[in-house]
Scaffold this motif. Structure first.
Motif, short mmCIF file in Angstrom:
data_model
loop_
_atom_site.label_atom_id
_atom_site.label_comp_id
_atom_site.label_asym_id
_atom_site.label_seq_id
_atom_site.Cartn_x
_atom_site.Cartn_y
_atom_site.Cartn_z
N ALA A 53 0.79 -1.18 0.10
CA ALA A 53 -0.07 0.03 0.19
C ALA A 53 0.97 1.18 0.10
O ALA A 53 0.71 2.40 -0.79
N GLY A 54 2.05 1.16 0.72
CA GLY A 54 2.86 2.57 0.81
C GLY A 54 3.21 2.81 -0.58
O GLY A 54 3.02 4.10 -1.04
N PRO A 55 4.03 2.06 -1.20
CA PRO A 55 4.43 2.37 -2.68
C PRO A 55 3.31 2.90 -3.33
O PRO A 55 3.42 3.60 -4.53
N ARG A 56 2.28 2.03 -3.40
CA ARG A 56 0.89 2.34 -4.37
C ARG A 56 0.42 3.63 -4.00
O ARG A 56 0.10 4.53 -5.06
N ILE A 57 0.43 4.18 -2.83
CA ILE A 57 -0.04 5.48 -2.33
C ILE A 57 0.90 6.63 -2.73
O ILE A 57 0.55 7.53 -3.52
N GLN A 58 2.28 6.37 -2.76
CA GLN A 58 3.10 7.17 -3.37
C GLN A 58 3.08 7.30 -4.78
O GLN A 58 3.28 8.69 -5.29
N CYS A 59 2.91 6.32 -5.45
CA CYS A 59 2.82 6.44 -6.88
C CYS A 59 1.64 7.26 -7.25
O CYS A 59 1.65 8.26 -8.07
N LYS A 60 0.57 7.08 -6.56
CA LYS A 60 -0.99 7.53 -7.03
C LYS A 60 -0.62 9.20 -6.68
O LYS A 60 -1.01 10.18 -7.25
N ASN A 61 0.22 9.60 -5.47
CA ASN A 61 0.60 10.94 -5.29
C ASN A 61 1.54 11.67 -6.27
O ASN A 61 1.35 12.61 -6.87
N ASN A 62 2.44 10.84 -6.92
CA ASN A 62 3.36 11.30 -8.02
C ASN A 62 2.40 11.67 -9.19
O ASN A 62 2.34 12.77 -9.77
N LEU A 63 1.63 10.75 -9.37
CA LEU A 63 0.55 10.84 -10.67
C LEU A 63 -0.31 12.02 -10.60
O LEU A 63 -0.70 12.76 -11.40
N LYS A 64 -0.83 12.28 -9.15
CA LYS A 64 -1.64 13.29 -8.77
C LYS A 64 -0.89 14.74 -9.12
O LYS A 64 -1.37 15.86 -9.67
N GLN A 65 0.52 14.62 -8.56
CA GLN A 65 1.43 15.72 -8.87
C GLN A 65 1.41 16.09 -10.19
O GLN A 65 1.48 17.36 -10.86
N LEU A 66 1.57 15.37 -11.19
CA LEU A 66 1.87 15.50 -12.61
C LEU A 66 0.49 16.01 -13.12
O LEU A 66 0.52 16.99 -14.06
N GLY A 67 -0.44 15.38 -12.82
CA GLY A 67 -1.87 16.22 -13.20
C GLY A 67 -2.11 17.53 -12.91
O GLY A 67 -2.44 18.28 -13.53
N MET A 68 -1.77 17.63 -11.62
CA MET A 68 -1.73 19.15 -11.14
C MET A 68 -0.74 20.13 -11.93
O MET A 68 -1.06 21.17 -12.38
N ALA A 69 0.33 19.60 -12.29
CA ALA A 69 1.37 20.26 -12.95
C ALA A 69 0.86 20.39 -14.42
O ALA A 69 1.22 21.73 -15.02
N ILE A 70 0.16 19.49 -15.29
CA ILE A 70 -0.21 19.74 -16.37
C ILE A 70 -1.42 20.88 -16.27
O ILE A 70 -1.34 21.71 -17.16
N HIS A 71 -2.23 20.78 -15.37
CA HIS A 71 -3.35 21.82 -15.41
C HIS A 71 -2.98 23.22 -15.33
O HIS A 71 -3.07 24.34 -15.60
N SER A 72 -1.61 23.33 -14.40
CA SER A 72 -0.82 24.61 -14.22
C SER A 72 -0.09 25.08 -15.28
O SER A 72 -0.21 26.42 -15.85
#
Length: 253
Positions: A53-72
């Motif tokens: 679960a730990g790595p999966r959550i970190q991976c999800k956070n990474n992808l969330k960051q990328l999504g936010m960066a694209i919107h920015s």
């Protein structure tokens, strides 16, 4: 006359020290060992799930960051970044991941990159050797400078090969269109590379592929949300999620 079979008064047996028989002691020890083994058997899957679960959550956070960066990026330039930049001859130079660096807080690193020269040119050696955790799933069995985060690239997909795409082109809905998805470790690329592989991989991946998470891959949708996508999902849903204006009915996924 004395009965020859009469051996006299019965002598009570002295109980063992501690008040327990050896047989009872062995049984109690066996029960205790069994209980301990049973608890271990119960705890091991839970511990494994926590580790996963730990790595999966970190991976999800990474992808969330990328999504936010694209919107920015979109707020600044009025479009998504192109899948890659090109030179005068149309040769790919730099990936969308490189173009996102300022939106990811990596302005200093971005300024070291000569965008007029290819991503792997000696002039860009500093960035080439830099590992950026945001571009890497912790569970992916790849080198520190590689990534398994791919854009959905194509004329009918979220990232246009050479130009920015506007939100108005996303006719199928922002929550029904894949922007970024995880590929397997066999298809990982350097994070600076203007290569996102073949998006058709998304149509056929299964548990047989060396994916980073058990049961599926994670993906960022156009609305910025991150979802786990099951390996058992039918091809029809995969096709519907890939296109920006296919008019398909996506359904539950």
């Amino acid at each position: 006359m004395t009965d020859p079979l009469d051996f006299g008064p019965e002598v009570p047996q002295e109980p063992p020290k501690g008040g327990r028989s050896w047989t009872r002691f062995v049984l109690e020890c066996g029960a205790a060992v069994f209980a301990i083994l049973f608890l271990i058997a119960l705890l091991l899957p839970a511990q494994r799930n926590v580790r996963e679960a730990g790595p999966r959550i970190q991976c999800k956070n990474n992808l969330k960051q990328l999504g936010m960066a694209i919107h920015s990026y979109y707020e600044v330039y009025g479009s998504l970044p192109p899948a890659y930049t090109v030179d005068a001859n149309g040769k790919p130079l730099h990936s969308w991941r490189t173009l996102l660096l300022p939106s990811l807080g990596e302005i200093a690193l971005y300024r070291t990159i000569d965008l007029s020269k290819p991503w792997n040119d000696p002039a860009n050696e500093l960035a080439f050797k830099t590992a950026l955790p945001t571009f890497q799933c912790p569970s992916a069995n790849i080198s520190p400078t590689q990534t398994t985060y791919m854009a959905m690239v194509g004329e009918d997909f979220c990232f246009h090969p050479t130009r920015g795409r506007t939100f108005s082109e996303i006719k199928d809905g922002m929550s029904n269109t894949v922007m970024i998805f995880e590929t397997d470790s066999d298809h990982a690329v350097h994070w600076m590379s203007p290569d996102d592989g073949d998006p058709k991989w998304f149509l056929s991946f299964s548990e047989k592929n060396p994916i980073s998470h058990k049961g599926g891959i994670q993906m960022t949708l156009m609305d910025g949300s991150v979802r786990m996508f099951d390996v058992a999902s039918p091809v029809a849903i995969r096709e519907a999620l890939m296109t920006i204006a296919g008019g398909e009915t996506v359904g539950e996924f």
